[in-house]
Enzyme design. Structure first.
Site, PDB file in Angstrom:
ATOM      1  N   GLU A 161       0.789  -1.244   0.000  1.00 48.58           N
ATOM      2  CA  GLU A 161       0.000   0.000   0.000  1.00 48.58           C
ATOM      3  C   GLU A 161       0.821   1.294   0.000  1.00 48.58           C
ATOM      4  O   GLU A 161       0.657   2.140   0.879  1.00 48.58           O
ATOM      5  CB  GLU A 161      -0.960  -0.008   1.195  1.00 48.58           C
ATOM      6  N   GLU A 267      -6.063 -10.965  -1.461  1.00 43.92           N
ATOM      7  CA  GLU A 267      -6.917 -10.844  -0.262  1.00 43.92           C
ATOM      8  C   GLU A 267      -8.373 -10.755  -0.671  1.00 43.92           C
ATOM      9  O   GLU A 267      -9.055  -9.773  -0.372  1.00 43.92           O
ATOM     10  CB  GLU A 267      -6.516  -9.592   0.544  1.00 43.92           C
TER      11      GLU A 267
HETATM   12  C1  XIL Z   1      -6.341  -7.075   8.358  1.00 44.23           C
HETATM   13  C2  XIL Z   1      -6.630  -8.285   9.238  1.00 44.23           C
HETATM   14  O1  XIL Z   1      -7.485  -9.155   8.541  1.00 44.23           O
HETATM   15  C3  XIL Z   1      -7.272  -7.857  10.541  1.00 44.23           C
HETATM   16  O2  XIL Z   1      -7.392  -8.963  11.426  1.00 44.23           O
HETATM   17  C4  XIL Z   1      -6.452  -6.752  11.213  1.00 44.23           C
HETATM   18  O3  XIL Z   1      -7.150  -6.278  12.352  1.00 44.23           O
HETATM   19  C5  XIL Z   1      -6.214  -5.599  10.244  1.00 44.23           C
HETATM   20  O4  XIL Z   1      -5.602  -6.102   9.060  1.00 44.23           O
HETATM   21  N1  XIL Z   1      -4.947  -5.124   3.859  1.00 44.23           N
HETATM   22  C6  XIL Z   1      -3.949  -5.967   4.269  1.00 44.23           C
HETATM   23  C7  XIL Z   1      -4.200  -6.925   5.376  1.00 44.23           C
HETATM   24  O5  XIL Z   1      -2.887  -6.004   3.638  1.00 44.23           O
HETATM   25  O6  XIL Z   1      -3.050  -7.170   6.135  1.00 44.23           O
HETATM   26  C8  XIL Z   1      -5.315  -6.459   6.288  1.00 44.23           C
HETATM   27  O7  XIL Z   1      -5.596  -7.476   7.238  1.00 44.23           O
HETATM   28  C9  XIL Z   1      -6.525  -6.101   5.457  1.00 44.23           C
HETATM   29  C10 XIL Z   1      -6.229  -4.989   4.478  1.00 44.23           C
END
Ligand code: XIL
Length: 379
Positions: A161, A267
């Site tokens: 990011e 994701e």
């Molecule tokens: C999220 C997790 O799923 C949560 O448990 C935590 O509280 C916050 O982070 N982008 C990413 C991930 O790259 O690491 C994030 O994961 C979601 C957004």
């Protein structure tokens, strides 16, 4: 001679045994079996799953997925909460799990503005550190993690990011203190620590044209400087209709492929409850109190919404299958609905249904349809 013959017979026997086990471990009616030869299929593991304390989850994961990533435990504030104090308990268990089941293991993530500890950027007097100090700390962090899991973690998300949706730089503390060069430094440090691990850049909302262009530019820039980057990760935290618009998402897959890197969908989840805003991306610092109006399905999903979710998942997988020659991996961000971060982000305490397995750990009907779609592609 006899010893040689014996050795040969032993090796052949072992190979037959291993290949028959492998066959048994990859049933064709599983996600990983059906998608074999198309792309890897992964899931993100939470702490309970990492420690193997949820045997029902382990069974589903081992049967259906050939890639894993840790949902949280490799993030800098968890793995190095204080300078020089590393906590590898969970990450070691995660990597052991992946190695035991011969999975493609992803390290998430080395450099990210979120879930990073304050000490990383501060000196003893509470002021921001110099560029040199932050580069040194970044190097220590990256080198320590990547060397520890050298030869076992297959791919690292090196930077997560770095851009805003319009493609401009995010003013993270890495950017503010080091400048844009923090990215190439991070990739270089990771490469030096494990020249064989695949190195990825990852971001959310990759369907935006501005972000797409900046990421392509980044890939070209790193390559022109002789710095290795192997892949781009597209997060894909999604909604039921317009986020992301799939035609724009597909353009980004094509653009990253054309830039000469592997595409990873890193994701994937699809929320069915109201979004706070179209532009919220996946900014994890968003944290709003419970709001009943925004929690429409606390007791179950109406059929019409289940069908919409099913169709949306199929649209995604039809796209992935159509573009499978460009996609190395698709990872779903979690296993069962009850464990998804979407229940607590960006509003606390809601009931969402964003994943492939429901609260009873049953596969949603879409799993069988994804398997069918993958199998019919072979014919
Ligand atoms: C999220 C997790 O799923 C949560 O448990 C935590 O509280 C916050 O982070 N982008 C990413 C991930 O790259 O690491 C994030 O994961 C979601 C957004």
């Amino acid at each position: 001679m006899r010893t040689k013959l014996f050795k040969f017979a032993f090796i052949v026997g072992l190979a037959i045994l291993v290949s028959s086990c492998a066959r048994e471990e990859t049933p064709t009616d599983s996600l990983k079996g059906a998608l074999d030869g198309k792309f890897l299929i992964g899931t993100a593991l939470n702490s309970i799953q990492i420690y193997g304390d949820d045997s029902a989850a382990t069974e589903i994961i081992v049967r259906n997925f050939n890639s894993i990533v840790a949902e949280n435990c490799m993030k800098s504030e968890i793995i190095q909460p204080e300078e020089g104090v590393f906590d590898f308990r969970q990450s070691d268990a995660m990597v052991d799990f992946g190695v035991a089941y011969d999975m493609y293991i992803v390290g998430h993530c080395l450099i990210w503005h979120s879930q990073a500890p304050d000490w990383l950027f501060m000196d003893a007097g509470g002021k921001y550190v110099s560029r040199e100090v932050l580069i040194e700390r970044m190097k220590t962090h990256i080198t320590t993690l990547v060397e520890r899991y050298k030869g076992r973690v297959d791919a690292w998300i090196v930077v997560n990011e770095a851009f805003l949706d319009d493609g401009s730089w995010r003013n993270s503390r890495f950017y503010d203190i080091i400048g844009p060069a923090y990215i190439e430094l991070a990739f270089q440090f990771a490469h030096e620590a494990d020249p064989k691990a695949e190195l990825l850049y990852n971001d959310n909302s990759m369907f935006h044209e501005g972000k797409r262009n900046s990421v392509v530019e980044l890939v070209n820039d790193l390559k022109s400087k002789g710095i290795r980057i192997d892949g781009v990760g597209m997060q894909a935290h999604s909604g039921l209709d317009s986020i992301p618009p799939l035609d724009e998402f597909e353009k980004s897959i094509e653009a990253f492929d054309a830039a000469g890197v592997d595409v990873h969908v890193t994701e994937l989840d699809i929320t069915v409850i109201p979004l706070l805003s179209r532009d919220i991306g996946a900014e994890v610092s968003a944290d709003f109190k419970y709001w009943e109006m925004m929690d429409p399905y606390p007791n179950g999903l109406p059929d019409s919404v289940s069908i919409a979710l099913h169709d949306r998942y199929m649209e995604f997988f039809d796209l992935f299958l159509r573009q499978h020659d460009k996609i190395k991996r698709v990872t779903v961000w979690g296993l069962t609905d009850d464990q998804s971060w979407r229940n607590y982000w960006p509003i606390q305490g809601r009931t969402d249904y964003p994943l492939l397995y429901d609260r009873n750990y049953d596969a949603k009907p879409v799993v069988a349809d994804i398997i069918k779609a993958a199998q019919s592609l072979e014919e």
